[in-house]
Scaffold this motif. Structure first.
Motif, PDB file in Angstrom:
ATOM      1  N   LYS A 181       0.834  -1.197   0.000  1.00  0.00           N
ATOM      2  CA  LYS A 181       0.000   0.000   0.000  1.00  0.00           C
ATOM      3  C   LYS A 181       0.872   1.252   0.000  1.00  0.00           C
ATOM      4  O   LYS A 181       2.018   1.230   0.440  1.00  0.00           O
ATOM      5  CB  LYS A 181      -0.929   0.013   1.220  1.00  0.00           C
ATOM      6  N   ALA A 182       0.294   2.338  -0.500  1.00  0.00           N
ATOM      7  CA  ALA A 182       0.997   3.617  -0.496  1.00  0.00           C
ATOM      8  C   ALA A 182       1.152   4.124   0.940  1.00  0.00           C
ATOM      9  O   ALA A 182       0.357   3.801   1.820  1.00  0.00           O
ATOM     10  CB  ALA A 182       0.237   4.633  -1.335  1.00  0.00           C
ATOM     11  N   LYS A 306       3.907   5.448  -3.739  1.00  0.00           N
ATOM     12  CA  LYS A 306       3.112   4.282  -4.086  1.00  0.00           C
ATOM     13  C   LYS A 306       3.986   3.031  -3.970  1.00  0.00           C
ATOM     14  O   LYS A 306       5.215   3.135  -3.887  1.00  0.00           O
ATOM     15  CB  LYS A 306       2.568   4.417  -5.506  1.00  0.00           C
TER      16      LYS A 306
END
Length: 339
Positions: A181-182, A306
């Motif tokens: 996940k970012a 990201k």
């Protein structure tokens, strides 16, 4: 190419295994300046970087932190507290700490994040950075652990390349998102500069900028002075700062030029002055007279990554001679590189 050594600190009769294993060995090819790993008197492991003109730096594996930088005349350029602790759990007060993933108390983590309180390893794969020709260099890496993920649930790799050349100390930090996940993070290089007398120092390049004043609950102001001078406590986060800042030491007739890339939105200026210095347990009562922090950072606007993305910054500290005439410095030589 740096020797890849996994850092495992174990005290005992045999000493530090890192030092036993590669003491006096080169960390770079023979054609390059000598890099050695030494065991300091305080028991810490340090990489010593040197270059042909005689300047050198020491980098502690605890915190991945530059703890000393001296010019060819062996003059110290970085402040180190007379009460600094060089081992866990305290961070090292002085030198050049790395603040990640938080700066100060701008978040819920411990002050300035946890990177400065961790042991770092040598980085055997610093690509895509090219070889640092004719510079004495060390590449270090810090990777998230299970303990880190408990307090900051994002998997990362934080790398730093530290290089010296005549009159210059260069640091290239990189953060890679290895998480699915970012995430966003703050980052800062806290430059503890050693000065002759804080009352004889001025900082140029931050005039007319907005800043957050940490002494009045981060209230926002605009800098009105032509240069920042010091006669009391200061703790400010300057916003949207230029790529170059000059720290001018009148007594030494010397200027430290700070150049930065990838950290455009903040420069922190800090000196605790006498009253605050006495309240800091790992700082000498009079240390404030010979130190000044001028930091590079991404603070007000955190960096967003990201998955698999990498951020890269760069900071150069350069020593230039000040051209004075009745205390006046030609600003073109410092702020615009006309020297």
């Amino acid at each position: 190419m740096c020797v890849c050594v996994k850092l495992e600190w174990k005290r005992g009769k045999g000493g530090n295994p890192l030092v036993r294993g590669i003491r006096s060995r080169l960390l770079r090819p023979k054609s390059m300046p000598l890099n050695t790993l030494v065991n300091a008197r305080d028991g810490s492991s340090r990489v010593v970087l040197s270059e042909p003109t005689g300047s050198y730096a020491e980098v502690s594996l605890y915190g991945g932190q530059v703890v000393s930088w001296k010019n060819e005349r062996r003059e110290q350029l970085l402040y180190m507290s007379t009460k600094a602790q060089m081992k866990p759990p305290k961070a090292i007060r002085g030198g050049l700490p790395i603040c990640f993933p938080q700066f100060g108390n701008f978040g819920a983590l411990e002050r300035h994040g946890f990177a400065r309180n961790r042991f770092w390893s040598f980085d055997n794969d610093p690509s895509p950075l090219p070889p640092a020709n004719q510079q004495s260099t060390v590449d270090l890496v810090l990777k998230s652990t299970e303990d880190d993920l408990k307090i900051w649930p994002h998997s990362f790799e934080l790398r730093v390349r530290i290089s010296i050349s005549p009159g210059k100390l260069t640091i290239i930090p990189r953060v890679r998102n290895t998480d699915p996940k970012a995430f966003s993070f703050m980052f800062a290089l806290r430059n503890y500069l050693y000065v002759s007398d804080i009352s004889e120092v001025r900082v140029e390049g931050l005039e007319t900028l907005d800043y957050l004043d940490n002494l009045v609950r981060r209230e926002r102001f605009t800098e009105q002075a032509d240069a920042i001078t010091f006669d009391g406590e200061i703790d400010r986060v300057y916003l949207n700062t230029p790529t170059k800042i000059a720290i001018i030491d009148h007594e030494r007739k010397r200027t430290i030029e700070l150049r930065k890339e990838g950290m455009p939105n903040a420069a922190v200026v800090w000196n605790p002055w006498d009253k605050k210095a006495k309240s800091i347990t790992d700082m000498g009562d009079e240390d404030y007279t010979t130190m000044l922090c001028v930091d590079s950072g991404a603070i007000e606007t955190p960096i967003l990554l990201k998955p698999c993305e990498e951020w890269r910054g760069r900071q150069e500290l350069s020593i230039v001679s000040s051209s004075y005439c009745s205390g006046q410095l030609d600003p073109r030589k410092v702020l615009y590189g006309d020297h």
